[in-house]
Structure formats: C-alpha cells, structure tokens
Design a protein around this motif. Structure first.
Motif, PDB file in Angstrom:
ATOM      1  N   PRO A 148      24.434  32.010  -6.415  1.00  0.00           N
ATOM      2  CA  PRO A 148      25.500  31.654  -5.487  1.00  0.00           C
ATOM      3  C   PRO A 148      26.878  31.824  -6.122  1.00  0.00           C
ATOM      4  O   PRO A 148      27.645  30.882  -6.238  1.00  0.00           O
ATOM      5  CB  PRO A 148      25.201  30.183  -5.179  1.00  0.00           C
ATOM      6  CG  PRO A 148      24.508  29.684  -6.388  1.00  0.00           C
ATOM      7  CD  PRO A 148      23.727  30.856  -6.927  1.00  0.00           C
ATOM      8  N   LEU A 149      27.172  33.025  -6.586  1.00  0.00           N
ATOM      9  CA  LEU A 149      28.469  33.335  -7.162  1.00  0.00           C
ATOM     10  C   LEU A 149      29.211  34.246  -6.203  1.00  0.00           C
ATOM     11  O   LEU A 149      28.602  34.894  -5.361  1.00  0.00           O
ATOM     12  CB  LEU A 149      28.295  34.080  -8.492  1.00  0.00           C
ATOM     13  CG  LEU A 149      27.620  33.338  -9.648  1.00  0.00           C
ATOM     14  CD1 LEU A 149      27.343  34.305 -10.781  1.00  0.00           C
ATOM     15  CD2 LEU A 149      28.488  32.196 -10.135  1.00  0.00           C
ATOM     16  N   ASP A 150      30.535  34.315  -6.362  1.00  0.00           N
ATOM     17  CA  ASP A 150      31.251  35.311  -5.578  1.00  0.00           C
ATOM     18  C   ASP A 150      30.977  36.683  -6.191  1.00  0.00           C
ATOM     19  O   ASP A 150      30.347  36.800  -7.236  1.00  0.00           O
ATOM     20  CB  ASP A 150      32.743  34.989  -5.530  1.00  0.00           C
ATOM     21  CG  ASP A 150      33.419  35.043  -6.893  1.00  0.00           C
ATOM     22  OD1 ASP A 150      32.752  35.398  -7.893  1.00  0.00           O
ATOM     23  OD2 ASP A 150      34.612  34.742  -6.971  1.00  0.00           O
ATOM     24  N   ALA A 151      31.441  37.740  -5.538  1.00  0.00           N
ATOM     25  CA  ALA A 151      31.135  39.099  -5.984  1.00  0.00           C
ATOM     26  C   ALA A 151      31.616  39.352  -7.414  1.00  0.00           C
ATOM     27  O   ALA A 151      30.893  39.927  -8.231  1.00  0.00           O
ATOM     28  CB  ALA A 151      31.758  40.102  -5.023  1.00  0.00           C
ATOM     29  N   ALA A 152      32.821  38.915  -7.733  1.00  0.00           N
ATOM     30  CA  ALA A 152      33.358  39.120  -9.079  1.00  0.00           C
ATOM     31  C   ALA A 152      32.537  38.346 -10.114  1.00  0.00           C
ATOM     32  O   ALA A 152      32.293  38.838 -11.221  1.00  0.00           O
ATOM     33  CB  ALA A 152      34.822  38.695  -9.143  1.00  0.00           C
ATOM     34  N   GLY A 153      32.093  37.142  -9.743  1.00  0.00           N
ATOM     35  CA  GLY A 153      31.265  36.346 -10.653  1.00  0.00           C
ATOM     36  C   GLY A 153      29.931  37.010 -10.936  1.00  0.00           C
ATOM     37  O   GLY A 153      29.462  37.047 -12.078  1.00  0.00           O
ATOM     38  N   GLU A 154      29.301  37.544  -9.886  1.00  0.00           N
ATOM     39  CA  GLU A 154      28.028  38.246 -10.068  1.00  0.00           C
ATOM     40  C   GLU A 154      28.213  39.467 -10.949  1.00  0.00           C
ATOM     41  O   GLU A 154      27.391  39.747 -11.832  1.00  0.00           O
ATOM     42  CB  GLU A 154      27.480  38.688  -8.714  1.00  0.00           C
ATOM     43  CG  GLU A 154      26.954  37.553  -7.870  1.00  0.00           C
ATOM     44  CD  GLU A 154      26.476  38.054  -6.519  1.00  0.00           C
ATOM     45  OE1 GLU A 154      26.003  39.196  -6.425  1.00  0.00           O
ATOM     46  OE2 GLU A 154      26.586  37.291  -5.547  1.00  0.00           O
ATOM     47  N   ALA A 155      29.284  40.211 -10.703  1.00  0.00           N
ATOM     48  CA  ALA A 155      29.554  41.397 -11.505  1.00  0.00           C
ATOM     49  C   ALA A 155      29.792  41.020 -12.963  1.00  0.00           C
ATOM     50  O   ALA A 155      29.303  41.691 -13.882  1.00  0.00           O
ATOM     51  CB  ALA A 155      30.764  42.137 -10.945  1.00  0.00           C
ATOM     52  N   THR A 156      30.509  39.929 -13.198  1.00  0.00           N
ATOM     53  CA  THR A 156      30.792  39.471 -14.557  1.00  0.00           C
ATOM     54  C   THR A 156      29.500  39.145 -15.300  1.00  0.00           C
ATOM     55  O   THR A 156      29.286  39.581 -16.435  1.00  0.00           O
ATOM     56  CB  THR A 156      31.713  38.227 -14.524  1.00  0.00           C
ATOM     57  OG1 THR A 156      32.945  38.607 -13.921  1.00  0.00           O
ATOM     58  CG2 THR A 156      31.952  37.680 -15.910  1.00  0.00           C
ATOM     59  N   VAL A 157      28.610  38.394 -14.657  1.00  0.00           N
ATOM     60  CA  VAL A 157      27.338  38.030 -15.280  1.00  0.00           C
ATOM     61  C   VAL A 157      26.524  39.272 -15.601  1.00  0.00           C
ATOM     62  O   VAL A 157      25.979  39.421 -16.703  1.00  0.00           O
ATOM     63  CB  VAL A 157      26.540  37.073 -14.354  1.00  0.00           C
ATOM     64  CG1 VAL A 157      25.128  36.879 -14.871  1.00  0.00           C
ATOM     65  CG2 VAL A 157      27.251  35.728 -14.242  1.00  0.00           C
ATOM     66  N   ALA A 158      26.432  40.191 -14.654  1.00  0.00           N
ATOM     67  CA  ALA A 158      25.638  41.403 -14.852  1.00  0.00           C
ATOM     68  C   ALA A 158      26.173  42.249 -16.006  1.00  0.00           C
ATOM     69  O   ALA A 158      25.404  42.732 -16.848  1.00  0.00           O
ATOM     70  CB  ALA A 158      25.604  42.229 -13.562  1.00  0.00           C
ATOM     71  N   LEU A 159      27.484  42.408 -16.082  1.00  0.00           N
ATOM     72  CA  LEU A 159      28.074  43.220 -17.152  1.00  0.00           C
ATOM     73  C   LEU A 159      27.879  42.571 -18.518  1.00  0.00           C
ATOM     74  O   LEU A 159      27.639  43.259 -19.517  1.00  0.00           O
ATOM     75  CB  LEU A 159      29.560  43.461 -16.873  1.00  0.00           C
ATOM     76  CG  LEU A 159      29.850  44.408 -15.702  1.00  0.00           C
ATOM     77  CD1 LEU A 159      31.308  44.303 -15.269  1.00  0.00           C
ATOM     78  CD2 LEU A 159      29.498  45.839 -16.057  1.00  0.00           C
ATOM     79  N   GLN A 160      27.951  41.237 -18.569  1.00  0.00           N
ATOM     80  CA  GLN A 160      27.708  40.554 -19.846  1.00  0.00           C
ATOM     81  C   GLN A 160      26.256  40.710 -20.265  1.00  0.00           C
ATOM     82  O   GLN A 160      25.957  40.878 -21.450  1.00  0.00           O
ATOM     83  CB  GLN A 160      28.095  39.078 -19.746  1.00  0.00           C
ATOM     84  CG  GLN A 160      29.600  38.875 -19.728  1.00  0.00           C
ATOM     85  CD  GLN A 160      30.007  37.422 -19.557  1.00  0.00           C
ATOM     86  OE1 GLN A 160      29.199  36.576 -19.180  1.00  0.00           O
ATOM     87  NE2 GLN A 160      31.266  37.130 -19.803  1.00  0.00           N
ATOM     88  N   GLN A 161      25.334  40.677 -19.294  1.00  0.00           N
ATOM     89  CA  GLN A 161      23.915  40.882 -19.593  1.00  0.00           C
ATOM     90  C   GLN A 161      23.665  42.277 -20.166  1.00  0.00           C
ATOM     91  O   GLN A 161      22.728  42.487 -20.929  1.00  0.00           O
ATOM     92  CB  GLN A 161      23.065  40.698 -18.331  1.00  0.00           C
ATOM     93  CG  GLN A 161      22.941  39.264 -17.864  1.00  0.00           C
ATOM     94  CD  GLN A 161      22.011  38.454 -18.740  1.00  0.00           C
ATOM     95  OE1 GLN A 161      21.049  38.965 -19.280  1.00  0.00           O
ATOM     96  NE2 GLN A 161      22.309  37.181 -18.893  1.00  0.00           N
TER      97      GLN A 161
END
Length: 197
Positions: A148-161
């Motif tokens: 349940p993150l906003d789009a930028a939050g989801e993108a941030t998590v994915a890029l860090q992964q």
C-alpha cells in the motif's frame, strides 16, 4: 528440479512473486523484465524457473522468456557474479541490448549496472562474448504494485531491491516521476536514466 510453474499469480512485490500451483504457493524472485510483462493478480501465469540450492538457503527464480533464464544462468558462470547481480542485469537491460554491449566490449555501459565494477565488466565481455549470440528480444516494460505505497514509494522499494543506493534511488525517482505515472512507468524511466539510455 523445478523447471517450470503454471498457476495463479497471487502477489507481486518486486522483485518477489507468489504463484499458487495446486494449492501450494511458490515464492520466486524475478527480474523487472519479467515483472513488467506479468498479467494482473488472479490471472494464470507460466514461468520458466531456475532452482538454486546453497548450504544455507534455497531460492527459486522465475522468467517469462528462455533468453532471460539462459542469460541469468550464463552470468552466474562469470567469477564475481551471483544471482543478485544477474537479476540486476536483467532488470536494467534487455537481453538484446546486453548482447550488443558485450559484443561491442562496452565496459563503461556495463559498469552502470548495480554491482558491476570495471573488472567484472571486463570478465563479462571476455567470458560471455561467444554465449550471447541469438538471444531473443526481451523489452523492458514496467513493474507492479503490491504494497500500500504510492507509485513513487513502490518504485523506490523496487529500485533499492535491485541494488541501487538510497541516495541514487531518491534522485532517479525524483527525476523520473511525473504526475499520473504509476510505479511501472517510474521504474522504467529511472532504469533508463540510470543506464544513460
């Protein structure tokens, strides 16, 4: 060995997927190139898999295309490259573009992928030049929601992964995000910007 799974896509939280097959949920790691092209949650999906067992862990990796799985396996034959870096390569560049970079000996472009330094890039060029011929097209697309993150939050998590440092991720997401973009679009633009394409 588990070579292929066909079942219902239950969850996707890049780079993780959960696929239910006959009542059993299989957790897999997948590159963004695969996640971009997955159907929606609740839909049937067929994934080619790579099963990896180490002394202290077992992992299952999923791919939509044989070219991706082949590149994932070949990359790990290069000294200094493990599954995490192999996933980062597949997430950041298509199999065709990777083959082109290797044939051209473009060490500078290869070092823009997280986890690949100059010496590793040079080893990739030398060791994989003959193995990357005939790779099928695998075009980068976009990632998927799950938390349940906003789009930028989801993108941030994915890029860090994928191995990008938090400061770099913040810069990439800030530059890539535009009004109305979903996480998929932001990740796609950020990865292209990171690789300078």
């Amino acid at each position: 060995m588990i070579g292929r799974l066909r079942g219902t896509l239950v969850a996707k939280q890049p780079p993780w997927l959960l696929v239910e097959v006959g009542g059993v949920g299989y957790e897999l790691e997948a590159p963004m190139s695969t996640i971009y092209d997955l159907p929606g949650l609740g839909k049937e999906v067929t994934l080619l898999t790579h099963y990896a067992q180490k002394e202290d862990s077992v992992a299952l990796y999923g791919f939509l295309q044989e070219a991706e799985r082949a590149l994932f396996r070949n990359l790990q034959k290069v000294s200094g490259i493990g599954a995490k870096i192999a996933l980062a390569v597949l997430s950041g560049v298509s199999t065709n573009d990777f083959a082109r970079l290797v044939h051209a000996g473009d060490v500078v472009a290869l070092t823009k992928i997280p986890g690949i330094g100059k010496k590793t890039a040079e080893r990739i060029v030398v060791e994989l030049r003959d193995r990357v011929d005939g790779m099928a097209t695998s075009l980068p697309g976009a990632a998927a929601a799950g938390a349940p993150l906003d789009a930028a939050g989801e993108a941030t998590v994915a890029l860090q992964q994928l191995g990008y440092k938090p400061a770099e991720v913040a810069r990439l997401v800030q530059k890539a995000a535009a009004d109305g973009d979903d996480a998929e679009a932001i990740i796609r633009k950020a990865l292209r910007a990171a690789l300078g394409s």
